[in-house]
Design a protein around this motif. Structure first.
Motif, PDB file in Angstrom:
ATOM      1  N   PHE A   6      79.807  -6.880  78.821  1.00 15.80           N
ATOM      2  CA  PHE A   6      81.378  -6.698  79.495  1.00 15.80           C
ATOM      3  C   PHE A   6      81.485  -7.587  80.670  1.00 15.80           C
ATOM      4  O   PHE A   6      82.580  -8.257  80.920  1.00 15.80           O
ATOM      5  CB  PHE A   6      81.369  -5.369  80.105  1.00 15.80           C
ATOM      6  N   ILE A  14      81.012  -2.793  84.793  1.00 11.91           N
ATOM      7  CA  ILE A  14      81.460  -1.261  84.389  1.00 11.91           C
ATOM      8  C   ILE A  14      80.700  -0.071  85.250  1.00 11.91           C
ATOM      9  O   ILE A  14      80.980   1.069  85.112  1.00 11.91           O
ATOM     10  CB  ILE A  14      81.108  -1.026  82.908  1.00 11.91           C
ATOM     11  N   ARG A  15      79.862  -0.547  86.351  1.00 14.70           N
ATOM     12  CA  ARG A  15      79.360   0.384  87.160  1.00 14.70           C
ATOM     13  C   ARG A  15      80.106   0.601  88.479  1.00 14.70           C
ATOM     14  O   ARG A  15      79.551   0.354  89.603  1.00 14.70           O
ATOM     15  CB  ARG A  15      77.738   0.008  87.336  1.00 14.70           C
ATOM     16  N   PHE A  19      86.290   1.407  87.007  1.00 22.98           N
ATOM     17  CA  PHE A  19      85.830   1.439  85.531  1.00 22.98           C
ATOM     18  C   PHE A  19      85.908   2.971  85.079  1.00 22.98           C
ATOM     19  O   PHE A  19      85.891   3.379  84.010  1.00 22.98           O
ATOM     20  CB  PHE A  19      84.287   0.810  85.363  1.00 22.98           C
ATOM     21  N   PHE A  27      87.438   2.438  76.040  1.00 22.95           N
ATOM     22  CA  PHE A  27      85.989   1.873  75.956  1.00 22.95           C
ATOM     23  C   PHE A  27      85.455   1.440  74.711  1.00 22.95           C
ATOM     24  O   PHE A  27      85.034   0.342  74.491  1.00 22.95           O
ATOM     25  CB  PHE A  27      84.985   2.762  76.642  1.00 22.95           C
TER      26      PHE A  27
END
Length: 98
Positions: A6, A14-15, A19, A27
């Motif tokens: 990503f 994404i962490r 997000f 997703f």
């Protein structure tokens, strides 16, 4: 691999808190659009390879990935399901490469 793919392809971390607002459908769309040149894309391409000449020329790591996937999947699903899953993966990457 998803995290690094990503970041590589979309520039998305994404962490992060931002997000968390991404819907499951979004997703899934992002995952489906992962390029074969990302870490996840390369592994999926190896797992989905069917050309015996390409497989024969895999390096040691590629063979490990390929064989581990085949052995794991073969042990846990009926042959018809296995073939169906492999065809779905092959189609997904054929569509991505167009």
């Amino acid at each position: 691999m998803i995290v690094s793919s990503f970041l590589t392809q979309y520039g998305l971390r994404i962490r992060t808190k931002e997000f968390e607002s991404v819907s499951w459908d979004e997703f899934k769309s992002l995952i489906a659009g992962i390029d074969p040149e990302t870490p996840l894309g390369r592994v999926v391409a190896i797992r989905a390879e069917t050309d015996k000449n390409v497989i024969k020329n895999f390096n040691k790591d590629q063979k490990r990935i390929y064989n581990a996937w085949r052995n794991r999947k073969a042990e846990t699903m009926p042959p018809a399901t296995y073939e169906q899953e492999m065809k779905a993966l092959e189609k997904m990457f054929a569509d991505l490469c167009r």
